[in-house]
Design a protein around this motif. Sequence first.
Motif, PDB file in Angstrom:
ATOM      1  N   MET A 100       0.735  -1.114   0.148  1.00 23.86           N
ATOM      2  CA  MET A 100       0.277   0.326   0.064  1.00 23.86           C
ATOM      3  C   MET A 100       0.772   1.251   0.224  1.00 23.86           C
ATOM      4  O   MET A 100       1.483   1.440   1.201  1.00 23.86           O
ATOM      5  CB  MET A 100      -0.983  -0.279   1.289  1.00 23.86           C
ATOM      6  CG  MET A 100      -1.786   1.043   0.902  1.00 23.86           C
ATOM      7  SD  MET A 100      -2.827   0.291   0.198  1.00 23.86           S
ATOM      8  CE  MET A 100      -4.879   1.454   0.387  1.00 23.86           C
ATOM      9  N   SER A 101       0.565   1.842  -0.807  1.00 25.58           N
ATOM     10  CA  SER A 101       1.739   3.562  -1.167  1.00 25.58           C
ATOM     11  C   SER A 101       0.789   4.512  -0.748  1.00 25.58           C
ATOM     12  O   SER A 101       0.210   3.614   0.192  1.00 25.58           O
ATOM     13  CB  SER A 101       1.840   3.533  -2.837  1.00 25.58           C
ATOM     14  OG  SER A 101       0.699   3.846  -3.038  1.00 25.58           O
ATOM     15  N   PHE A 102       2.097   5.534  -0.400  1.00 22.57           N
ATOM     16  CA  PHE A 102       1.805   6.305   0.504  1.00 22.57           C
ATOM     17  C   PHE A 102       0.860   6.531  -0.453  1.00 22.57           C
ATOM     18  O   PHE A 102      -0.864   7.613   0.627  1.00 22.57           O
ATOM     19  CB  PHE A 102       2.628   7.070   0.096  1.00 22.57           C
ATOM     20  CG  PHE A 102       2.826   9.313   1.064  1.00 22.57           C
ATOM     21  CD1 PHE A 102       2.585   8.947   2.593  1.00 22.57           C
ATOM     22  CD2 PHE A 102       2.053   9.885   0.003  1.00 22.57           C
ATOM     23  CE1 PHE A 102       1.783  10.058   3.331  1.00 22.57           C
ATOM     24  CE2 PHE A 102       1.651  11.189   0.447  1.00 22.57           C
ATOM     25  CZ  PHE A 102       2.303  11.524   1.835  1.00 22.57           C
ATOM     26  N   SER A 103       0.371   7.305  -1.459  1.00 23.23           N
ATOM     27  CA  SER A 103      -0.867   8.044  -2.497  1.00 23.23           C
ATOM     28  C   SER A 103      -1.797   7.493  -1.669  1.00 23.23           C
ATOM     29  O   SER A 103      -3.211   7.735  -1.471  1.00 23.23           O
ATOM     30  CB  SER A 103       0.126   7.561  -3.659  1.00 23.23           C
ATOM     31  OG  SER A 103       0.524   8.321  -3.881  1.00 23.23           O
ATOM     32  N   GLU A 104      -2.271   6.498  -2.330  1.00 23.58           N
ATOM     33  CA  GLU A 104      -3.385   4.885  -1.812  1.00 23.58           C
ATOM     34  C   GLU A 104      -4.053   5.287  -0.178  1.00 23.58           C
ATOM     35  O   GLU A 104      -4.924   5.689  -0.054  1.00 23.58           O
ATOM     36  CB  GLU A 104      -2.470   3.382  -1.728  1.00 23.58           C
ATOM     37  CG  GLU A 104      -2.301   3.810  -3.515  1.00 23.58           C
ATOM     38  CD  GLU A 104      -1.931   2.129  -3.367  1.00 23.58           C
ATOM     39  OE1 GLU A 104      -0.888   1.332  -2.854  1.00 23.58           O
ATOM     40  OE2 GLU A 104      -2.341   1.332  -4.842  1.00 23.58           O
ATOM     41  N   ARG A 105      -2.725   5.632   0.801  1.00 25.12           N
ATOM     42  CA  ARG A 105      -3.443   6.188   1.598  1.00 25.12           C
ATOM     43  C   ARG A 105      -3.721   7.141   1.868  1.00 25.12           C
ATOM     44  O   ARG A 105      -4.882   7.412   2.277  1.00 25.12           O
ATOM     45  CB  ARG A 105      -2.182   5.894   2.936  1.00 25.12           C
ATOM     46  CG  ARG A 105      -1.333   4.829   2.863  1.00 25.12           C
ATOM     47  CD  ARG A 105      -0.997   3.544   4.377  1.00 25.12           C
ATOM     48  NE  ARG A 105      -0.189   4.508   5.011  1.00 25.12           N
ATOM     49  CZ  ARG A 105       0.656   4.887   4.195  1.00 25.12           C
ATOM     50  NH1 ARG A 105       1.614   4.152   3.728  1.00 25.12           N
ATOM     51  NH2 ARG A 105       1.582   5.512   4.429  1.00 25.12           N
ATOM     52  N   VAL A 106      -3.525   8.469   1.277  1.00 26.30           N
ATOM     53  CA  VAL A 106      -3.797   9.640   1.133  1.00 26.30           C
ATOM     54  C   VAL A 106      -5.458   9.541   0.947  1.00 26.30           C
ATOM     55  O   VAL A 106      -6.359  10.059   1.081  1.00 26.30           O
ATOM     56  CB  VAL A 106      -3.025  10.318   0.311  1.00 26.30           C
ATOM     57  CG1 VAL A 106      -4.083  11.230   0.119  1.00 26.30           C
ATOM     58  CG2 VAL A 106      -1.813  10.093   0.564  1.00 26.30           C
ATOM     59  N   TYR A 107      -5.392   8.811  -0.799  1.00 22.07           N
ATOM     60  CA  TYR A 107      -6.744   8.397  -0.901  1.00 22.07           C
ATOM     61  C   TYR A 107      -7.622   7.611  -0.225  1.00 22.07           C
ATOM     62  O   TYR A 107      -8.833   8.500  -0.807  1.00 22.07           O
ATOM     63  CB  TYR A 107      -6.882   8.045  -2.534  1.00 22.07           C
ATOM     64  CG  TYR A 107      -5.680   8.422  -3.417  1.00 22.07           C
ATOM     65  CD1 TYR A 107      -5.289   9.427  -4.023  1.00 22.07           C
ATOM     66  CD2 TYR A 107      -5.367   7.775  -4.316  1.00 22.07           C
ATOM     67  CE1 TYR A 107      -4.569  10.073  -4.704  1.00 22.07           C
ATOM     68  CE2 TYR A 107      -4.050   8.165  -5.419  1.00 22.07           C
ATOM     69  CZ  TYR A 107      -4.532   9.527  -5.206  1.00 22.07           C
ATOM     70  OH  TYR A 107      -3.344   9.958  -6.492  1.00 22.07           O
ATOM     71  N   ARG A 108      -7.506   6.827  -0.284  1.00 23.25           N
ATOM     72  CA  ARG A 108      -8.585   6.315   1.589  1.00 23.25           C
ATOM     73  C   ARG A 108      -8.953   7.324   2.305  1.00 23.25           C
ATOM     74  O   ARG A 108     -10.260   6.827   2.649  1.00 23.25           O
ATOM     75  CB  ARG A 108      -8.000   4.852   1.766  1.00 23.25           C
ATOM     76  CG  ARG A 108      -8.375   3.786   2.486  1.00 23.25           C
ATOM     77  CD  ARG A 108      -8.397   2.527   2.747  1.00 23.25           C
ATOM     78  NE  ARG A 108      -6.799   2.493   2.797  1.00 23.25           N
ATOM     79  CZ  ARG A 108      -6.463   2.113   4.253  1.00 23.25           C
ATOM     80  NH1 ARG A 108      -7.586   1.373   5.186  1.00 23.25           N
ATOM     81  NH2 ARG A 108      -4.899   1.449   4.472  1.00 23.25           N
ATOM     82  N   LEU A 109      -7.989   8.290   2.908  1.00 17.60           N
ATOM     83  CA  LEU A 109      -9.001   9.199   3.167  1.00 17.60           C
ATOM     84  C   LEU A 109      -9.729  10.090   3.140  1.00 17.60           C
ATOM     85  O   LEU A 109     -11.013  10.393   3.971  1.00 17.60           O
ATOM     86  CB  LEU A 109      -7.030   9.297   4.620  1.00 17.60           C
ATOM     87  CG  LEU A 109      -6.859   9.174   5.291  1.00 17.60           C
ATOM     88  CD1 LEU A 109      -5.923   9.939   6.306  1.00 17.60           C
ATOM     89  CD2 LEU A 109      -7.927   9.077   6.470  1.00 17.60           C
ATOM     90  N   CYS A 110      -9.462  10.690   2.130  1.00 19.98           N
ATOM     91  CA  CYS A 110     -10.488  11.478   0.633  1.00 19.98           C
ATOM     92  C   CYS A 110     -11.406  10.650   0.716  1.00 19.98           C
ATOM     93  O   CYS A 110     -12.498  11.357   0.634  1.00 19.98           O
ATOM     94  CB  CYS A 110      -9.399  11.915  -0.115  1.00 19.98           C
ATOM     95  SG  CYS A 110      -8.242  13.390   0.255  1.00 19.98           S
TER      96      CYS A 110
END
Length: 98
Positions: free
Chosen positions: A1-11
């Motif tokens: 799970m990349s950093f960007s993917e975690r950002v999208y999930r939170l959004c």
Amino acid sequence: MSFSERVYRLCRAIPEGKVTTYKILAEKLGVRAYRAVGNALNRNPYAPEVPCHRVVGGDGSLVGFAHGLVKKRALLRKEGIRFRGFRIIELDKVLYRF
DNA sequence: TATTTGACCAAGA
DNA sequence: ATCTTGGCCAAAT
């Protein structure tokens, strides 16, 4: 799970009519990479499923948007958020802190 | 592998 | 209140 993917999930969790900040997102991820969060959203491949337009600067000002700040402001206004220029009025009342 | 680039932010002037 | 500066760090180049 990349950093960007975690950002999208939170959004995805930001409710309509509310906004959050890059800082809050970063802190929620346990990092200080405020700028990296913005970078990830800039290249957001899941728009508009991921409501990246609900992320603003720490002082409630619109900082950037892949399709222009005007577009971003229009979207937020449609959700009931009010502005003075490119700055949100009463930020504390619409801020989503998770 | 190394460097550059931002949709940031806090603190100081 | 506004502007500048320095620090931040993942991703793209």
